[in-house]
Design a protein around this motif. Sequence first.
Motif, PDB file in Angstrom:
ATOM      1  N   ALA A   1       0.826  -1.205   0.000  1.00  0.00           N
ATOM      2  CA  ALA A   1       0.000   0.000   0.000  1.00  0.00           C
ATOM      3  C   ALA A   1       0.860   1.256   0.000  1.00  0.00           C
ATOM      4  N   PHE A   2       2.148   1.101   0.356  1.00  0.00           N
ATOM      5  CA  PHE A   2       3.021   2.267   0.453  1.00  0.00           C
ATOM      6  C   PHE A   2       4.264   2.104  -0.414  1.00  0.00           C
ATOM      7  N   PRO A   3       4.087   1.960  -1.724  1.00  0.00           N
ATOM      8  CA  PRO A   3       5.251   1.773  -2.581  1.00  0.00           C
ATOM      9  C   PRO A   3       5.988   3.099  -2.756  1.00  0.00           C
ATOM     10  N   LEU A   4       7.169   3.023  -3.372  1.00  0.00           N
ATOM     11  CA  LEU A   4       7.934   4.231  -3.677  1.00  0.00           C
ATOM     12  C   LEU A   4       7.087   5.196  -4.504  1.00  0.00           C
ATOM     13  N   ALA A   5       6.257   4.608  -5.389  1.00  0.00           N
ATOM     14  CA  ALA A   5       5.443   5.440  -6.275  1.00  0.00           C
ATOM     15  C   ALA A   5       4.520   6.366  -5.484  1.00  0.00           C
ATOM     16  N   LEU A   6       4.076   5.924  -4.310  1.00  0.00           N
ATOM     17  CA  LEU A   6       3.197   6.777  -3.501  1.00  0.00           C
ATOM     18  C   LEU A   6       3.938   8.039  -3.072  1.00  0.00           C
ATOM     19  N   SER A   7       5.169   7.848  -2.558  1.00  0.00           N
ATOM     20  CA  SER A   7       5.962   9.010  -2.147  1.00  0.00           C
ATOM     21  C   SER A   7       6.121   9.980  -3.302  1.00  0.00           C
ATOM     22  N   LEU A   8       6.434   9.422  -4.475  1.00  0.00           N
ATOM     23  CA  LEU A   8       6.695  10.289  -5.619  1.00  0.00           C
ATOM     24  C   LEU A   8       5.420  10.963  -6.095  1.00  0.00           C
ATOM     25  N   SER A   9       4.285  10.253  -6.049  1.00  0.00           N
ATOM     26  CA  SER A   9       3.080  10.896  -6.574  1.00  0.00           C
ATOM     27  C   SER A   9       2.596  11.996  -5.635  1.00  0.00           C
ATOM     28  N   VAL A  10       2.859  11.861  -4.341  1.00  0.00           N
ATOM     29  CA  VAL A  10       2.485  12.943  -3.428  1.00  0.00           C
ATOM     30  C   VAL A  10       3.293  14.205  -3.755  1.00  0.00           C
ATOM     31  N   VAL A  11       4.603  14.020  -3.983  1.00  0.00           N
ATOM     32  CA  VAL A  11       5.429  15.171  -4.371  1.00  0.00           C
ATOM     33  C   VAL A  11       4.932  15.744  -5.699  1.00  0.00           C
ATOM     34  N   THR A  12       4.616  14.843  -6.631  1.00  0.00           N
ATOM     35  CA  THR A  12       4.117  15.291  -7.931  1.00  0.00           C
ATOM     36  C   THR A  12       2.862  16.131  -7.773  1.00  0.00           C
ATOM     37  N   GLY A  13       1.924  15.637  -6.959  1.00  0.00           N
ATOM     38  CA  GLY A  13       0.691  16.387  -6.730  1.00  0.00           C
ATOM     39  C   GLY A  13       0.985  17.775  -6.200  1.00  0.00           C
ATOM     40  N   ALA A  14       1.939  17.852  -5.262  1.00  0.00           N
ATOM     41  CA  ALA A  14       2.277  19.144  -4.674  1.00  0.00           C
ATOM     42  C   ALA A  14       2.889  20.079  -5.709  1.00  0.00           C
ATOM     43  N   VAL A  15       3.766  19.533  -6.551  1.00  0.00           N
ATOM     44  CA  VAL A  15       4.433  20.390  -7.543  1.00  0.00           C
ATOM     45  C   VAL A  15       3.447  20.852  -8.615  1.00  0.00           C
ATOM     46  N   ILE A  16       2.593  19.944  -9.062  1.00  0.00           N
ATOM     47  CA  ILE A  16       1.609  20.318 -10.080  1.00  0.00           C
ATOM     48  C   ILE A  16       0.698  21.420  -9.556  1.00  0.00           C
ATOM     49  N   ALA A  17       0.320  21.296  -8.270  1.00  0.00           N
ATOM     50  CA  ALA A  17      -0.623  22.250  -7.707  1.00  0.00           C
ATOM     51  C   ALA A  17       0.051  23.558  -7.326  1.00  0.00           C
ATOM     52  N   GLY A  18       1.371  23.582  -7.363  1.00  0.00           N
ATOM     53  CA  GLY A  18       2.068  24.779  -6.914  1.00  0.00           C
ATOM     54  C   GLY A  18       2.472  24.586  -5.472  1.00  0.00           C
ATOM     55  N   VAL A  19       3.766  24.377  -5.283  1.00  0.00           N
ATOM     56  CA  VAL A  19       4.222  23.935  -3.972  1.00  0.00           C
ATOM     57  C   VAL A  19       4.235  25.082  -2.964  1.00  0.00           C
ATOM     58  N   SER A  20       4.066  26.309  -3.468  1.00  0.00           N
ATOM     59  CA  SER A  20       4.253  27.439  -2.564  1.00  0.00           C
ATOM     60  C   SER A  20       2.973  27.883  -1.857  1.00  0.00           C
ATOM     61  N   SER A  21       1.828  27.300  -2.206  1.00  0.00           N
ATOM     62  CA  SER A  21       0.643  27.723  -1.467  1.00  0.00           C
ATOM     63  C   SER A  21      -0.344  26.585  -1.264  1.00  0.00           C
ATOM     64  N   LEU A  22      -1.128  26.721  -0.213  1.00  0.00           N
ATOM     65  CA  LEU A  22      -2.094  25.678   0.129  1.00  0.00           C
ATOM     66  C   LEU A  22      -3.267  25.646  -0.846  1.00  0.00           C
ATOM     67  N   LYS A  23      -3.435  26.756  -1.580  1.00  0.00           N
ATOM     68  CA  LYS A  23      -4.656  26.872  -2.382  1.00  0.00           C
ATOM     69  C   LYS A  23      -4.764  25.799  -3.448  1.00  0.00           C
ATOM     70  N   GLY A  24      -3.600  25.334  -3.958  1.00  0.00           N
ATOM     71  CA  GLY A  24      -3.644  24.393  -5.060  1.00  0.00           C
ATOM     72  C   GLY A  24      -3.842  22.946  -4.640  1.00  0.00           C
ATOM     73  N   VAL A  25      -3.829  22.722  -3.319  1.00  0.00           N
ATOM     74  CA  VAL A  25      -3.811  21.350  -2.810  1.00  0.00           C
ATOM     75  C   VAL A  25      -4.943  20.491  -3.376  1.00  0.00           C
ATOM     76  N   ILE A  26      -6.153  21.089  -3.430  1.00  0.00           N
ATOM     77  CA  ILE A  26      -7.291  20.325  -3.936  1.00  0.00           C
ATOM     78  C   ILE A  26      -7.076  19.959  -5.405  1.00  0.00           C
ATOM     79  N   LEU A  27      -6.580  20.945  -6.184  1.00  0.00           N
ATOM     80  CA  LEU A  27      -6.285  20.673  -7.596  1.00  0.00           C
ATOM     81  C   LEU A  27      -5.338  19.486  -7.715  1.00  0.00           C
TER      82      LEU A  27
END
Lengths: 328, 298
Positions: A238-264
């Motif tokens: 349930a916790f593969p390496l891919a999970l760690s990377l996709s969480v970072v990916t989600g943050a970068v896609i949404a804009g890592v500098s603000s909370l507003k993009g988190v939902i996106l």
Amino acid sequence: MPKKLKVRLSLFILLGWVLLLLGDRVDELRVYQGASIAVYAIAIGSIVLLTGYSGQISLGHGALMAVGGYVAALASFEFGVPFWAGFILAALFSGMFGGLLGIAAARLSGPYLAGTTLALAVGLPSLANQFSILGGEQGLYFDIGMPPAILGESFTQYKWFYWIASLAALIVFFLLSNLLSSRYGRTWRGIGSNETAVALSGSNPQRLKIVAFTLSSALAGLSGALLVMTISTASPSAFPLALSLSVVTGAVIAGVSSLKGVILGSVILVAIPEVADAISHRVGDTLRISSTLPGLIISVLLVLAVLFTPNGPGENLRHLLHKGKSHK
Amino acid sequence: MLKLLNTILIGLSTGAIYSLMSISLVLVWRSTRVVNFAQAGQAVFSTYIAYEVSLRTGNFWLALLCAVLSGALLGAFIDFFFMRMLFKHVTSGPIRAIAPVVATLGLLGIIRSAVGYIWGVEVKPLEPPVSTDGIRIGSEVLPFSTYDALILLIVFVVLMILTFIFQRTSLGLSLKASAFSPEISRLSGVRVDLTRTVGWAIAGACGAIAGVLATPTSLLSPNSLDILLVFGFVAAVIGGLESMLGAVVGGILLGLGVTFIANYVGSTLVFLSAFVFLIIVLLVKPAGIISGKRSRNA
């Protein structure tokens, strides 16, 4: 209560109301995806706190999520703790673990921290096979029980997950947005851009970094516990390496500098498998395409985001609007 | 006693492969200040090329050669088309610190998906050139095989070639110079950008060799070399991340350490031990065993 806080609180209550109504309007699959979105949102929020504010990077948040997931599962499986207390324990334990990690992390910069946390993400899940109490490859069963009878006969398990995860996410983001607009948030922001300046203004960057890592880990742990709730088992897979990377990916896609993009970010993460499915159906569903397409989409999005919207799509939009105005 | 000897021999051949991976990370880090996480993808791509050639011709050496060439080409390609663009685009904001890391991770994902699409995601075997059965001494069978001996030999030859390039040729001098001080090198007439691309090519070739050597004793799949990348990184950090000698020493030490843990403590702890080694090195001797003057917070 200050006025700003009041406004924010009513905003979150309103958001909760909307989520509640939404949960009644859509089918089971969407409700389940809603729960996943809330889970990812918390995880991405923890990365935003860590990277966007205190300027540290972690490729190992999947491992911290695993800590939270296993703590919650163990607490309910072995000690019969009620599930909500399990979630709190999950956040506490992974926060403590993250604090220890943060002491090491505060001395490291960019690539070193990235590599160290990457090694953690690879290494930690294998512990499950070492200690029999962790249930090996099958993992631990985690059941939060049926929804309370008071909610009615037609209230499904998935909707119960959705309620719990959304409520947790709302509480987390209410606290987090207050924290980040406080003195702490500003000082963290300062560490991210100029550590020396922060030290010269009398704050201790090392300590603040450790605090950020601890909080971020606690959030990751909570989201891990919620993740385990939605899939009902805590297992290494349930916790593969891919999970760690996709969480970072989600943050970068949404804009890592603000909370507003988190939902996106979290909506994109949950939507990608479905989009990939639709595409591979259209071009003829071969195993090849359906097994590689989600990874391809997420990686391409990541690279494009780094190149073209490095500070989040919101930032680009604002620039665009600004330009439009000044031309008139 | 025999177990100890086995552990040391296996540790050496494992460590030799880590060393190569570690060298390819160090080369890129020195010139570009990026830990190239995409190296796992580049290596896996080259290894698939080797698999394809080996399948068609049955010749391991031709396969290795093709893998090296494709690894070098891909490395140069990534630097030329991708890293240059990255540094032009990403200049400010909180993302600045993590952009290179995240970008190479994205690249890793793209290469991995492409490889999975071309060759499928099922595991593939790569035929070794010599036997991977243990060498027989009297009645005892060592786990150390002819193939392990071959790995040591190949890595030794590669290290000799690298040493020759870096100590005896003008290319090696410009590689070192432009990594050490790009501005001054540029003023002295070194084409820094081109040199960096060559550095990426050499790194890609080293990673390819590491990938090809590691695969016959395991199986090939789009993410089969991720672990090698992590071990290569740990080895590089043990060696200080700046020096090629450090990378080799770090790789060998890590190989020995990991094999000792696997043989004497438990093989499920191998992955976690890499993390533990890393933390110990970073806390005790953060600049690595063979340390340069630069601090880790640069």
